[in-house]
Write a protein that holds these residues in place. Structure first.
Motif, PDB file in Angstrom:
ATOM      1  N   ARG A 186       0.836  -1.204   0.000  1.00 22.93           N
ATOM      2  CA  ARG A 186       0.000   0.000   0.000  1.00 22.93           C
ATOM      3  C   ARG A 186       0.874   1.257   0.000  1.00 22.93           C
ATOM      4  NH1 ARG A 186      -1.728  -0.638   4.773  1.00 22.93           N
ATOM      5  NH2 ARG A 186      -3.161  -2.265   4.094  1.00 22.93           N
ATOM      6  N   ASP A 187       1.893   1.239   0.845  1.00 20.95           N
ATOM      7  CA  ASP A 187       2.762   2.401   0.964  1.00 20.95           C
ATOM      8  C   ASP A 187       3.554   2.640  -0.319  1.00 20.95           C
ATOM      9  OD1 ASP A 187       3.363   4.387   3.042  1.00 20.95           O
ATOM     10  OD2 ASP A 187       5.430   3.709   2.799  1.00 20.95           O
ATOM     11  N   ALA A 188       3.933   1.552  -0.990  1.00 23.52           N
ATOM     12  CA  ALA A 188       4.672   1.686  -2.249  1.00 23.52           C
ATOM     13  C   ALA A 188       3.844   2.433  -3.284  1.00 23.52           C
ATOM     14  CB  ALA A 188       5.071   0.315  -2.774  1.00 23.52           C
ATOM     15  N   THR A 189       2.548   2.136  -3.335  1.00 26.91           N
ATOM     16  CA  THR A 189       1.666   2.852  -4.266  1.00 26.91           C
ATOM     17  C   THR A 189       1.728   4.352  -4.013  1.00 26.91           C
ATOM     18  OG1 THR A 189       0.177   0.954  -4.400  1.00 26.91           O
ATOM     19  CG2 THR A 189      -0.717   3.090  -5.049  1.00 26.91           C
ATOM     20  N   ALA A 190       1.675   4.736  -2.748  1.00 23.61           N
ATOM     21  CA  ALA A 190       1.708   6.156  -2.398  1.00 23.61           C
ATOM     22  C   ALA A 190       3.048   6.789  -2.736  1.00 23.61           C
ATOM     23  CB  ALA A 190       1.403   6.314  -0.908  1.00 23.61           C
ATOM     24  N   VAL A 191       4.144   6.122  -2.387  1.00 22.77           N
ATOM     25  CA  VAL A 191       5.461   6.709  -2.603  1.00 22.77           C
ATOM     26  C   VAL A 191       5.775   6.814  -4.093  1.00 22.77           C
ATOM     27  CG1 VAL A 191       7.933   6.441  -2.160  1.00 22.77           C
ATOM     28  CG2 VAL A 191       6.291   5.934  -0.344  1.00 22.77           C
ATOM     29  N   GLU A 212       2.296  13.053   2.301  1.00 28.08           N
ATOM     30  CA  GLU A 212       1.280  12.603   3.253  1.00 28.08           C
ATOM     31  C   GLU A 212      -0.076  12.485   2.572  1.00 28.08           C
ATOM     32  OE1 GLU A 212      -0.812  14.263   7.275  1.00 28.08           O
ATOM     33  OE2 GLU A 212       1.386  14.309   7.208  1.00 28.08           O
ATOM     34  N   GLU A 213      -0.382  13.392   1.654  1.00 28.49           N
ATOM     35  CA  GLU A 213      -1.645  13.311   0.924  1.00 28.49           C
ATOM     36  C   GLU A 213      -1.736  12.026   0.107  1.00 28.49           C
ATOM     37  OE1 GLU A 213      -1.581  16.885  -1.337  1.00 28.49           O
ATOM     38  OE2 GLU A 213      -2.256  18.150   0.335  1.00 28.49           O
ATOM     39  N   PHE A 214      -0.639  11.655  -0.549  1.00 25.64           N
ATOM     40  CA  PHE A 214      -0.639  10.408  -1.325  1.00 25.64           C
ATOM     41  C   PHE A 214      -0.853   9.206  -0.404  1.00 25.64           C
ATOM     42  CE2 PHE A 214       1.790  12.810  -4.681  1.00 25.64           C
ATOM     43  CZ  PHE A 214       0.878  12.600  -5.704  1.00 25.64           C
ATOM     44  N   ARG A 215      -0.273   9.231   0.779  1.00 21.35           N
ATOM     45  CA  ARG A 215      -0.450   8.119   1.712  1.00 21.35           C
ATOM     46  C   ARG A 215      -1.894   8.044   2.210  1.00 21.35           C
ATOM     47  NH1 ARG A 215       5.514   8.678   3.790  1.00 21.35           N
ATOM     48  NH2 ARG A 215       6.294   6.613   3.204  1.00 21.35           N
ATOM     49  N   ARG A 216      -2.496   9.175   2.458  1.00 16.55           N
ATOM     50  CA  ARG A 216      -3.900   9.181   2.870  1.00 16.55           C
ATOM     51  C   ARG A 216      -4.773   8.570   1.777  1.00 16.55           C
ATOM     52  NH1 ARG A 216      -5.351  12.178   7.303  1.00 16.55           N
ATOM     53  NH2 ARG A 216      -3.784  13.592   8.149  1.00 16.55           N
ATOM     54  N   GLU A 217      -4.513   8.962   0.537  1.00 20.12           N
ATOM     55  CA  GLU A 217      -5.305   8.454  -0.578  1.00 20.12           C
ATOM     56  C   GLU A 217      -5.145   6.945  -0.730  1.00 20.12           C
ATOM     57  OE1 GLU A 217      -3.901  10.788  -3.837  1.00 20.12           O
ATOM     58  OE2 GLU A 217      -4.691  12.666  -3.019  1.00 20.12           O
ATOM     59  N   ALA A 218      -3.909   6.454  -0.607  1.00 23.28           N
ATOM     60  CA  ALA A 218      -3.673   5.013  -0.730  1.00 23.28           C
ATOM     61  C   ALA A 218      -4.378   4.250   0.377  1.00 23.28           C
ATOM     62  CB  ALA A 218      -2.175   4.722  -0.724  1.00 23.28           C
ATOM     63  N   GLY A 219      -4.397   4.793   1.582  1.00 22.62           N
ATOM     64  CA  GLY A 219      -5.087   4.143   2.683  1.00 22.62           C
ATOM     65  C   GLY A 219      -6.583   4.085   2.474  1.00 22.62           C
ATOM     66  N   GLU A 274      -8.131   4.055  -0.373  1.00 25.85           N
ATOM     67  CA  GLU A 274      -8.433   3.138  -1.469  1.00 25.85           C
ATOM     68  C   GLU A 274      -8.478   1.690  -1.003  1.00 25.85           C
ATOM     69  OE1 GLU A 274      -6.222   5.903  -4.867  1.00 25.85           O
ATOM     70  OE2 GLU A 274      -5.370   3.985  -4.253  1.00 25.85           O
ATOM     71  N   THR A 275      -7.728   1.358   0.044  1.00 28.61           N
ATOM     72  CA  THR A 275      -7.643  -0.027   0.509  1.00 28.61           C
ATOM     73  C   THR A 275      -8.387  -0.260   1.824  1.00 28.61           C
ATOM     74  OG1 THR A 275      -5.553   0.504   1.608  1.00 28.61           O
ATOM     75  CG2 THR A 275      -5.422  -0.403  -0.628  1.00 28.61           C
ATOM     76  N   GLN A 276      -9.151   0.743   2.276  1.00 32.87           N
ATOM     77  CA  GLN A 276      -9.890   0.644   3.548  1.00 32.87           C
ATOM     78  C   GLN A 276      -8.972   0.342   4.734  1.00 32.87           C
ATOM     79  OE1 GLN A 276     -11.524  -1.174   0.665  1.00 32.87           O
ATOM     80  NE2 GLN A 276     -12.168   0.953   0.415  1.00 32.87           N
ATOM     81  N   MET A 277      -7.733   0.772   4.643  1.00 31.70           N
ATOM     82  CA  MET A 277      -6.808   0.670   5.773  1.00 31.70           C
ATOM     83  C   MET A 277      -6.208   2.061   5.948  1.00 31.70           C
ATOM     84  SD  MET A 277      -5.701  -1.336   8.163  1.00 31.70           S
ATOM     85  CE  MET A 277      -6.025  -3.026   7.601  1.00 31.70           C
TER      86      MET A 277
END
Length: 608
Positions: free
Chosen positions: A328-333, A358-365, A367-370
């Motif tokens: 999940r984090d890789a998608t954001a980074v 941080e915005e990208f990490r929020r979005e990735a989370g 998207e995956t309900q985590m």
């Protein structure tokens, strides 16, 4: 936003505060006072309420100590913080010395005369630390005096309140094991050590043992609490009642008696007087506990925190969660790096980069309900010379715009409920110099060396640390931090006892997770660091070999910038590893991306 940027230190405040502390020294008949960067739990992560060292000196790093004497003041920091300390403290007030090469115990033994009396707060120093201080100082005739009230806390009139955030339950499917089973395991360890009780002082161990999390310290999901584990009968958890809503309270009362933190000293005195044999970890337990138990004529059993090693060796549920968190984090980074590449030199500043990541990490989370629960530490985003400050933290006063021909170093991480991440990537802004490419490739060779390593059981972090430095050493270069630290599972991003460093004495065991992060730093010019998290795999037979060998699985799945690699410096094996790594990144993470980000990833992972 989980981060703020108003953390500028004001070095001019140090002189008045040190002067006030010296007035206290004179009134108490002391020659000095030692101020560590710690709280009553002795951890790296402290609440704003406990940032006494920063209040006194201006230094905001995660490790350090100040020795205030009547005529001198010394700030001790390690190699990560040498440059930072020079910027944050008044150098007319404080001399800066090495926390590693010349720690307070050594400095005091060599610089103070016979009869000197140094005060300390026994709540803020471990049993082992005080023992070392006393052994070193007694030879010089110096005595250490515990004080009943911390003078810095007394002088700090407007200190923040003690934290009291809500406790939440970590689900069994993410914890991998129930708290009841964990307590049974720890109780057995306590019995085997010949103790009747153990004082659990590390909030990470409390959180892991009871499968709870909190938000009492920045970026680390801890609830500040103590526990007294009992070999027979119920254990006791000492925690602020305001942190417990109905569900956590009902859950915890099935596992332990609940008491207020203020009741801990009386409980230990009662146990000591009843003949209990009380375990303390000399590396983690405050000297105050030892004094309390022995004053009540009780017995202290010196033993390691029984939760520390089981916590470091991740179970199947925790490993699965960490793998998911890293994907999940890789998608954001990757989305962030794609965005970063599109910024024109001279337009991107450090705060903008931190905010966007941080915005990208929020979005990735989402998207995956985590959901993203927090960042795992204040993001290090260093443009140009700021990248050479190893643990640089951008503020409104230091915020720098990247320029053509510079490097941009971003060290960041995330806290998701299923795992904790930590990753560093260094990228060029415009065209890098030949020197930058050479130094980057030397760092990369060290990182690949650790990634591809096979090693026998009982290998320690100190045994393999030189592998990360070998290519640099051959060119007369090095870096002043460890190669890797342990990482928790939705816990502390820096977790012991495992580490890859000169001081890494703990054997690396299957299930442990460590970072792999060699670097190079040229003061005033640029910094380079490449960091992945790696999992120790079970030892397996090697075809044709005699000994089963451990290996590492790389958890982090983000490309390493090909523009900074001098390909001719890589061996065939190193190039093959990098190509295989990039192919894996494209295969596993490419399916989570589309459009511009996917196109960027396909280009970034092309074979060398």
């Amino acid at each position: 936003m989980f981060q703020t940027f108003d953390n500028e230190s004001d070095p001019t405040l140090g002189a008045a505060r040190v002067a006030a502390l010296r007035e206290w020294l004179a009134a108490e008949g002391l020659d000095g006072f030692l101020v560590p960067r710690s709280d009553e739990h002795q951890g790296e992560y402290v609440a704003p309420h406990s940032e006494r060292l920063q209040w006194l000196t201006g230094f905001s790093g995660s490790a350090g100590a100040a020795l205030i004497l009547r005529d001198r003041a010394i700030l001790f920091v390690d190699g990560r913080y040498t440059l930072q300390a020079k910027h944050q403290v008044d150098l007319n007030v404080f001399a800066i010395d090495s926390l590693i090469d010349n720690p307070p115990s050594a400095w005091i033994a060599h610089n103070l005369g016979k009869g000197a009396r140094i005060g300390f707060d026994p709540w803020l120093h471990t049993v082992g630390e005080v023992k070392r201080l006393r052994e070193a100082s007694e030879k010089a005739g110096v005595s250490f005096v515990p004080v009943p009230q911390n003078p810095v806390s007394h002088l700090w009139q407007d200190s923040p309140a003690l934290p009291s955030t809500a406790v939440v339950i970590q689900p069994n499917e993410l914890a991998g094991t129930t708290a009841k089973d964990k307590l049974a395991q720890l109780v057995q360890t306590i019995r085997e050590a010949g103790a009747t009780h153990f004082v659990l002082t590390d909030p990470s161990s409390v959180a892991w043992t009871f499968n709870i999390r909190g938000n009492d310290v920045p970026h680390t999901p801890l609830a500040l609490a103590f526990a007294v584990l009992a070999a027979e009968g119920l254990s006791t958890l000492f925690i602020d009642e305001a942190k417990l809503s109905i569900e956590p309270r009902a859950y915890l009362t099935q596992l332990a008696d609940l008491e207020k933190p203020e009741a801990l000293e009386a409980k230990l005195t009662e146990l000591a007087k009843s003949g209990a044999r009380i375990g303390l970890d000399p590396v983690l337990g405050a000297e105050r506990f030892r004094l309390l138990i022995e004053e009540a004529e009780g017995t202290v059993v010196s033993m390691p925190d029984p939760a520390r090693l089981p916590r470091a060796i991740k179970n199947a549920g925790e490993i699965a969660g960490m793998r998911a968190a890293h994907r999940r984090d890789a998608t954001a980074v990757i989305r962030f790096l794609c965005w970063l590449d599109a910024q024109e030199p001279g337009t991107l500043d450090e705060i903008k980069a931190v905010t966007r990541l941080e915005e990208f990490r929020r979005e990735a989370g989402e998207e995956t309900q985590m959901p993203l629960r927090d960042v795992s530490f204040a993001t290090i985003a260093g443009a140009g010379p700021n990248g050479a400050i190893m643990h640089y933290r951008v503020s409104n006063g230091t915020n720098r715009t990247s320029q053509e021909g510079e490097l941009f170093l971003v060290d960041s991480g995330a806290q998701y409920q299923d795992g904790t991440t930590d990753i560093t990537r260094t990228v060029p802004i415009g065209t890098p110099t030949d020197e930058m490419r050479e130094r980057f490739t030397l760092v990369l060779k060290g990182m690949i060396g650790i990634s591809t390593l096979r090693f026998p059981p009982n290998t320690r972090g100190s045994d393999i640390d030189p592998i990360a430095r070998m290519a640099l050493w051959k060119r007369g270069l090095d870096f002043a931090h460890g190669t890797g630290h342990g990482v928790g599972t939705y816990l502390a991003v820096h977790e012991g006892p495992q580490r890859i460093a000169r001081t890494g004495t703990e054997p690396l065991r299957a299930g442990m997770i460590v970072s792999n992060e060699p670097g190079y730093y040229k003061e005033g010019a640029y910094g380079i660091r490449i960091e992945n998290l790696i999992l120790v795999k079970p030892a397996e037979a090697v075809p044709g070999g005699d000994i089963a060998m451990h290996a590492f699985e790389t958890l982090t799945l983000v490309p390493i910038d090909r523009r900074l690699i001098a390909v001719e410096m890589l061996t065939d094996e190193e190039r093959e590893w990098l190509n295989a790594y990039h192919a894996r990144v494209l295969f596993e993470i490419g399916q989570t991306l589309e459009g511009e980000a996917l196109g960027w990833l396909e280009k970034a992972t092309q074979p060398l």
